[in-house]
Scaffold this active site. Sequence first.
Site, PDB file in Angstrom:
ATOM      1  CG  ASP A 242     -42.665 154.430  57.314  1.00 33.06           C
ATOM      2  OD1 ASP A 242     -41.689 154.773  58.024  1.00 33.06           O
ATOM      3  OD2 ASP A 242     -43.555 155.241  56.977  1.00 33.06           O
TER       4      ASP A 242
ATOM      5  CG  ASP B 202     -40.633 136.779  59.635  1.00 36.01           C
ATOM      6  OD1 ASP B 202     -39.838 136.290  60.459  1.00 36.01           O
ATOM      7  OD2 ASP B 202     -41.764 136.299  59.410  1.00 36.01           O
TER       8      ASP B 202
ATOM      9  CG  ASP C 179     -42.526 139.181  64.851  1.00 38.64           C
ATOM     10  OD1 ASP C 179     -41.854 138.145  64.747  1.00 38.64           O
ATOM     11  OD2 ASP C 179     -43.722 139.261  64.494  1.00 38.64           O
TER      12      ASP C 179
ATOM     13  CE  LYS D 179     -45.032 155.880  60.971  1.00 37.25           C
ATOM     14  NZ  LYS D 179     -44.689 156.067  59.544  1.00 37.25           N
TER      15      LYS D 179
ATOM     16  CE1 TYR E  75     -44.426 141.091  69.132  1.00 39.19           C
ATOM     17  CE2 TYR E  75     -44.462 138.799  69.825  1.00 39.19           C
ATOM     18  CZ  TYR E  75     -44.360 139.743  68.828  1.00 39.19           C
ATOM     19  OH  TYR E  75     -44.180 139.325  67.533  1.00 39.19           O
TER      20      TYR E  75
END
Length: 367
Positions: free
Chosen positions: A240, A268, A264, A207, A156
Site C-alpha cells: 500500500d 499497471d 500485476d 504485505k 494466480y
Amino acid sequence: MLGDEDAVRGRETCGGAKPGEGEGVDVGSYTVAVIGGDGIGPEVVAEALKVVDAAGVKLDTTEYDLGASRYVRTGEVLPDAVLDELRQVDAVLLGAVGPAIGSTEVPSGVLERGLLLKMRFELDLYVNLRPFHATPGSIAEGADFAVVRENTEGPYAGEGGQLRRGTPHEVATQGSVNTRHGVERCVRFAFGLAEERERRSVTLVHKTNVLTYAGDLWQRTFDAVATEHPSVSTAYNHVDAACIYFATDARRYDVVVTDNLFGDILTDLAGAVAGGIGLAASANLNPDRTGPSLFEPVHGAAHDIAGTGRANPLAAIRSAAMMLEHLGETDAARRITAAVLAVGDEMASNDEQWTTASVGDAVARRI
Ligand code: IPM
Ligand code: MN
C-alpha cells in the site's frame, strides 16, 4: 538485463545451426512464434517485427491463431499440439489476447487461465520483467526502474474452490501459493538484475504485516539472497505504501521484486505514472532456458481503437527488444530500446499526429 554469459548460452542453445544441419543454415536466424491475438495485438506486433527487421536481425516467424477470435470460432483455447509446438521455438512474441469489453462470447477467465497463464505455467516463465522509463511530463518523470514480478505462483496458481455455490451459504477460497523454490528463484533474478544496473538496489514489496505466512517466506528468502549480493542495497515497502511512492516518488526505485498479484497491480500503476500503458513492455522469462520465453506488451487488446491507427506500438516494440536481448542479440536490443525511449520522449513532448505505423517507422529510422 541478462549477463553476457547468459546471452552467449542463449545463442548456443536457442539459435544457430544445429549439428548435422549442414550448410546454408542462417546462423543469425531464430524461430519465433508470433501470436498477434485480438484487437490491436496484430497491429502492434507488425510494428515490432518491422523494427526488428530494420535492426538487421533475421527471424524465422510462424504465426499462431490464438485468442478470443479463435475461441469464438472454434471453441479452442490452446490445443496441446499447439503448446507442444510452442515449446520448440526460440521465443514467443505476443500482441494481446482478449474479447472486447462488454462482450459475453468469452467467459471471464477462459483465455486468461487457459491461454496466457497456461503458457506462463507450462513454459515455466517464472519471472515477469517489466521495465519503466518515465517520459518527460509524466507523473514519474525521471524514474527508471524495473519490476520483477513472480509469474507462476501466488493467487494466480489456481488454488482454492467453491462450496455450496449459488446458495446463501456459499464459500469461495482462493489461496496464495508461495514456495521457497518459486520465491527464491524470482528473488535471485532480481538481485542478479540489480547487480547489472547502475544503482544496484532492490526493493521487496509485500504485505508482511498482514500476510504473515507468505510475507515471512518472502522476507526471509529476500534477506538470505541479499547476503550473497553485498554490493546490492536493499529496501522493503508494504504494497500500500509502494502505491503511494509509485504515484509520488517513483524515482526512488531501481529494481522492485514482488509477488504475482502485487506485481500485476503495481505494474499497471507504474505504466500509468510513467507515461501510459502504451509504453509498458514485458518479458515473461524462463531464465533457466529450459524452453522459450514469451514477450508481450502489458496492455490489452483495446478493441475500441483496433484498426484506427491509434494504438501505440512502443510497448510491443520494446518487448521485441527484450526478446532480442534474451536471444543474445544484445547490440540490436540496445539500439531498439534506445530508439523506443527516444521516440517515446519525443511523442510526449510534441503532439504530432502519430499513428501506429508512423511510430514504428520513427523507431526504425533511429536504429
Ligand atoms: C498482465 C495481465 C494478465 C495478468 C491477465 C490478462 C491474465 O493483466 O499480464 O498483467 O493478470 O497477469
Ligand atoms: Mn495486468
